[in-house]
Design an enzyme around this catalytic site. Sequence first.
Site, short mmCIF file in Angstrom:
data_model
loop_
_atom_site.label_atom_id
_atom_site.label_comp_id
_atom_site.label_asym_id
_atom_site.label_seq_id
_atom_site.Cartn_x
_atom_site.Cartn_y
_atom_site.Cartn_z
N GLU A 147 -6.13 3.08 -9.29
CA GLU A 147 -6.13 4.17 -8.31
C GLU A 147 -7.42 4.16 -7.49
OE1 GLU A 147 -3.61 6.01 -7.58
OE2 GLU A 147 -2.37 5.18 -9.17
N HIS A 201 -6.96 1.99 -4.52
CA HIS A 201 -6.29 2.71 -3.43
C HIS A 201 -7.27 3.64 -2.70
CE1 HIS A 201 -2.45 1.14 -4.52
NE2 HIS A 201 -2.32 1.82 -5.64
#
Length: 452
Positions: free
Chosen positions: A20, A23
Amino acid sequence: MIFQIVIGLIGLGLLVSIHEFGHYIAAKATGIGVEVFSIGWGKTLWRRNLKDGSEFRLSLLPIGGYLRMKGEYQFRDAIQKGLPTFPDEEGGFFSAHPLKRILVASAGPLINLLFAVLIFTLIHLFGFSYSTFSNIIVPVEQILPGQTSPAIQAGLKPGDRIISINDGSTPYYSDIQEIVATNPQEELRLTVERASGSVEEIRITPTLDPDRGIGLIGVQPYIEPVIADVEGPALGAGLRTGDTITSVNGTAIRNTAQLQEILSSHQGAFEIVFLRDSAEMTATIYPEYTEDGQPYLGVVFQAVTARKPGLPLFSAISTAIAEVWRTLSLTIESLGMLFRGLIRPENALSGPLRITSMVGEIATSSMSQGLGTGLRITFQFLAFISIALAFGNLLPIPVLDGGQILMYLFEWVRRKPLSPKQISLFQTIGAVIVIGLLGFAVFSDLLFITRG
């Protein structure tokens, strides 16, 4: 057991959080707003507003993390109101150019691969020691029910030394294992030194193990029965480190494979003859029994400590990249074998329960070999899981990063954005596929755990 689960959750959570974070970095670099970046799920334990306007959270459940980018509510509103297009919003994810969204979707798997490269680089940079056995082998009759092992068919004999495979040196048993395991159903050229000293070339084709998806030829390491450690029944019977077992129940023993054969065919006490400082002694061991009914004597036999020397920085990096690439290639090959029906799906697909269990078990068991060794083995395993996580997310399935990349690439090529309704349908199909795969994997995990 609870400690293993906690360690496993932390390890798996680390990899998902790194994913994550990839991202997050890409979103900020492309000007897409990030509203929340959370490590963990559930109730927020601690939060902080960052200078870039994002909110960083630490949440209760250490099972990964999540990212909420600007525009997610915009997507929900567009669906509810039946809008044909997304309202333009500065910094919104769906307002960004398709190539920017492709970059954001790609960054999660990419950083998982970079994490694996980093771990492998550090391991090869500093070098490491590991326990293995010599390259002298003992062939076994069968490795799969009803099939004579390739080793027996090829004429391998107890005491043979496999000195190379396909011209690659194999000084240790672990080298033999690695080459055989990664070449199922591929003919290998073994250079074998017989006990007599003669050298022969033998061709052999590893059998594919449908449970694990690896190659097997049916050999065990030739381990002399010299005791390295004792516990339980053997300790109670008076055996010590350094003793050499010479016979069991009247049968002469030269290696541990012969010992295992006797153990698997006998129930009750075992009469052991052993040498201690050249003096012959005897003992009677009353074994404990494992869950599958196998006798357990409580002896550990001597292994060989091998050393992988540290490499210069650039050599360590190139070796790490090659290892990541090889792992990805093997993963693709395994997926192909799965679709061809050569591997059992229930064993090939590991869900979160089994992965958590494996991470926790490997972490706790490896620490018994020392902190340095334990950390190396644990992070090496996490690196392999990180590669698998990257590969799995790049599959062209809607909802996963690979499906998102495919969708945004389609938008870019056609030069026209998909409508909220089309994206919603695409993601719904993906969610059904992913939930189905996850359900199957969890069911397989439960079967695996209950079978022990």
